[in-house]
Design an enzyme around this catalytic site. Sequence first.
Site, PDB file in Angstrom:
ATOM      1  N   ALA A   1     -21.431  49.463  26.873  1.00  0.00           N
ATOM      2  CA  ALA A   1     -22.139  50.577  26.243  1.00  0.00           C
ATOM      3  C   ALA A   1     -21.267  51.136  25.126  1.00  0.00           C
ATOM      4  O   ALA A   1     -20.137  51.563  25.382  1.00  0.00           O
ATOM      5  CB  ALA A   1     -22.452  51.656  27.276  1.00  0.00           C
TER       6      ALA A   1
ATOM      7  N   VAL B   1     -16.929  50.627  28.447  1.00  0.00           N
ATOM      8  CA  VAL B   1     -17.037  51.423  27.217  1.00  0.00           C
ATOM      9  C   VAL B   1     -16.624  50.570  26.021  1.00  0.00           C
ATOM     10  O   VAL B   1     -15.508  50.053  25.952  1.00  0.00           O
ATOM     11  CB  VAL B   1     -16.164  52.686  27.302  1.00  0.00           C
ATOM     12  CG1 VAL B   1     -16.269  53.483  25.996  1.00  0.00           C
ATOM     13  CG2 VAL B   1     -16.579  53.544  28.485  1.00  0.00           C
ATOM     14  N   LYS B   2     -17.539  50.433  25.083  1.00  0.00           N
ATOM     15  CA  LYS B   2     -17.325  49.591  23.905  1.00  0.00           C
ATOM     16  C   LYS B   2     -16.745  50.452  22.780  1.00  0.00           C
ATOM     17  O   LYS B   2     -17.373  51.418  22.328  1.00  0.00           O
ATOM     18  CB  LYS B   2     -18.660  48.980  23.493  1.00  0.00           C
ATOM     19  CG  LYS B   2     -18.589  47.696  22.714  1.00  0.00           C
ATOM     20  CD  LYS B   2     -19.990  47.133  22.577  1.00  0.00           C
ATOM     21  CE  LYS B   2     -20.001  45.846  21.797  1.00  0.00           C
ATOM     22  NZ  LYS B   2     -21.395  45.355  21.612  1.00  0.00           N
ATOM     23  N   VAL B   3     -15.535  50.095  22.346  1.00  0.00           N
ATOM     24  CA  VAL B   3     -14.761  50.915  21.406  1.00  0.00           C
ATOM     25  C   VAL B   3     -14.453  50.108  20.147  1.00  0.00           C
ATOM     26  O   VAL B   3     -14.039  48.950  20.240  1.00  0.00           O
ATOM     27  CB  VAL B   3     -13.431  51.361  22.060  1.00  0.00           C
ATOM     28  CG1 VAL B   3     -12.602  52.195  21.095  1.00  0.00           C
ATOM     29  CG2 VAL B   3     -13.711  52.140  23.349  1.00  0.00           C
TER      30      VAL B   3
END
Length: 216
Positions: A60, A86-88
């Site tokens: 996400a 968590v996509k950073v």
Amino acid sequence: MKFFIDTANLAQIKEAKELGILDGVTTNPSLMAKEGIKGQDAVLQHYKTICETVDGDISAEVISTDFAGIVEEGKKLAAIHPNIVVKVPMIKDGVKALKWFTDNGIKTNCTLVFSAGQAILAAKAGATYVSPFIGRIDDSSWDGVELIAQIAQIYSIQGFETEILAASIRNALHIVKCAEAGADVCTCPLDSILGLLKHPLTDIGLAKFLEDAKKM
């Protein structure tokens, strides 16, 4: 190699799951918008629905670009479900956030990676996954699969535990080449996954078997 589907479309996710080979899902704001999902509440609910559909890591993506914003947004995403990753983005504050998430037990996917140097930084910061965009690299007249192989060699030599998640997959051949190059995960559209099924000799052989079966 694990198979993730790169979409926010629930029907496509279900179809990939029914194949029995789906290990996870990756999404981004563009894919959410493509499905007409707007507003923070709707986006969060959609992520929850995906998590309830697929038993695997679900990436996400944050839309903030500053450290505090990335961390705050990432915490909200991670709270949705234990399978959320968590996509950073690969930016300075993104690397800082990767380290913060790592130290606080939150899984991460470092996205928009286009060089081995960026992949090294992501691994040093403890990213769970690193996502080289091989299709976009090919578009710029470089070899995206070669980058996968380079990162795989570096990670092996250095003992990094970050998994290489090949992204921006354009076709079935990309999937095969990424598997050869040492990718741990391949995320792609449903069409690319289904493309692995296709071979003209399979179609010819099956047609012959069915024809002969009628004679029995």
